[in-house]
Design an enzyme around this catalytic site. Sequence first.
Site, mmCIF file in Angstrom:
data_model
loop_
_atom_site.group_PDB
_atom_site.id
_atom_site.type_symbol
_atom_site.label_atom_id
_atom_site.label_comp_id
_atom_site.label_asym_id
_atom_site.label_seq_id
_atom_site.Cartn_x
_atom_site.Cartn_y
_atom_site.Cartn_z
ATOM 1 N N HIS A 177 0.828 -1.204 0.000
ATOM 2 C CA HIS A 177 0.000 0.000 0.000
ATOM 3 C C HIS A 177 0.869 1.264 0.000
ATOM 4 O O HIS A 177 1.676 1.458 0.914
ATOM 5 C CB HIS A 177 -0.890 -0.040 1.248
ATOM 6 N N ARG A 178 0.715 2.089 -1.027
ATOM 7 C CA ARG A 178 1.557 3.291 -1.236
ATOM 8 C C ARG A 178 3.040 2.908 -1.211
ATOM 9 O O ARG A 178 3.866 3.645 -0.670
ATOM 10 C CB ARG A 178 1.276 4.368 -0.189
ATOM 11 N N GLU B 275 -0.066 -0.656 -4.735
ATOM 12 C CA GLU B 275 -1.139 0.334 -4.831
ATOM 13 C C GLU B 275 -0.527 1.711 -4.697
ATOM 14 O O GLU B 275 0.379 1.915 -3.877
ATOM 15 C CB GLU B 275 -2.160 0.110 -3.693
ATOM 16 N N ASP C 244 -1.476 6.267 -5.428
ATOM 17 C CA ASP C 244 -2.517 7.288 -5.612
ATOM 18 C C ASP C 244 -2.047 8.332 -6.616
ATOM 19 O O ASP C 244 -0.864 8.690 -6.615
ATOM 20 C CB ASP C 244 -2.794 7.982 -4.271
ATOM 21 N N HIS D 233 -0.464 10.869 -2.097
ATOM 22 C CA HIS D 233 -1.770 10.536 -1.514
ATOM 23 C C HIS D 233 -2.684 11.739 -1.292
ATOM 24 O O HIS D 233 -3.835 11.742 -1.703
ATOM 25 C CB HIS D 233 -1.597 9.788 -0.184
ATOM 26 N N GLU E 2 -4.924 4.181 -7.964
ATOM 27 C CA GLU E 2 -6.122 4.800 -7.382
ATOM 28 C C GLU E 2 -6.227 6.237 -7.872
ATOM 29 O O GLU E 2 -5.327 7.047 -7.624
ATOM 30 C CB GLU E 2 -6.075 4.754 -5.842
ATOM 31 N N LYS F 214 -7.338 9.720 -7.470
ATOM 32 C CA LYS F 214 -7.781 10.537 -6.329
ATOM 33 C C LYS F 214 -8.638 11.706 -6.838
ATOM 34 O O LYS F 214 -8.249 12.871 -6.735
ATOM 35 C CB LYS F 214 -6.561 11.062 -5.567
ATOM 36 N N ASP G 132 0.602 -1.792 4.613
ATOM 37 C CA ASP G 132 1.787 -0.933 4.737
ATOM 38 C C ASP G 132 3.006 -1.769 5.141
ATOM 39 O O ASP G 132 4.126 -1.275 5.139
ATOM 40 C CB ASP G 132 1.559 0.127 5.826
HETATM 41 O O1 G3P Z 1 -6.780 1.990 -2.619
HETATM 42 C C1 G3P Z 1 -6.930 1.574 -1.319
HETATM 43 C C2 G3P Z 1 -6.638 2.642 -0.311
HETATM 44 O O2 G3P Z 1 -5.416 3.222 -0.629
HETATM 45 C C3 G3P Z 1 -7.711 3.698 -0.236
HETATM 46 O O3 G3P Z 1 -7.493 4.613 0.771
HETATM 47 O O4 G3P Z 1 -6.777 6.812 1.592
HETATM 48 O O5 G3P Z 1 -5.164 4.926 1.600
HETATM 49 O O6 G3P Z 1 -5.833 5.983 -0.541
HETATM 50 P P1 G3P Z 1 -6.255 5.624 0.861
HETATM 51 MG MG MG Z 2 -4.862 4.745 -2.012
#
Ligand code: G3P
Ligand code: MG
Length: 251
Positions: free
Chosen positions: A9-10, A36, A38, A51, A111, A113, A232
């Site tokens: 994640h990120r 993943e 953003d 993000h 993702e 945004k 994470d």
């Molecule tokens: O894409 C899943 C997750 O990343 C969504 O929430 O705020 O971490 O981008 P956020």
């Molecule tokens: Mg995200």
Amino acid sequence: MEETLIYAHRGSKGTHPENTLIAFEHAIHLGVDGIELDVHLSKDGHLIVIHDETVDRTTNGTGYIRDLTLTEIKRLDAGSWFSTEYEGEQVPTLSEVLELMKNTTLYLNIEIKADIIPYENIEEKILQAIRDSDFDEKRIIISSFNHYSVAKFKKLAPNIETAILFMEILLDPWEYAKTVGATSLHVYEPVAFTETAHEALKNNFPVRTFTVNNKNHMRALMEQNISAIMTDYPKEALTIRSELKKKETGT
Ligand code: G3P
Ligand code: MG
């Protein structure tokens, strides 16, 4: 049932500055199944991997992405806020990440945004960046909390997988997802433990969940064969998955 895939994640947000090339490189090195990230749009129309709507939290600068040019964003330090070890790390563009990942086998979840600021034509620009990079489209998943954005992307590129992001326990969300043109669900972690997720999986609708950082939750979700977890801490998730595999095969 297929095994649960692990998405960083990120990047590896828990151990590296989020959404930076060094975080993505680390995730690739660990052997995750996907990443993943953003995406926002700069003042001069570049796809920026970050993000928040502003650069304030994750760089040494201030201001909204939409008010800054790529040159201004590239001058910022996106590593020091996390640790001095990462001083000088830049905010990447989507094209830079596509380039980094295109010769791997990893999935890339982009993702969009567009849920707070509506960025004009961000969907077209993302598709163009994917095509320009020659990235294997079968390894791309587009998601957004803005389902208009998901629907628009699907119309532009019917063959690229799309997912709706949501936080609630919804009734038959896979039926709604079909009206958007999405073929998978990206759900907030608590939803992954509910009937919403169980029924979706029974209906052959992939369910990926964010953000799973608790080890017991990782294990439980893998045991219920959730399609993917976004975490994470991908290293921990990989360890848990291999422990479960060993237990299953008795080795
Ligand atoms: O894409 C899943 C997750 O990343 C969504 O929430 O705020 O971490 O981008 P956020
Ligand atoms: Mg995200």
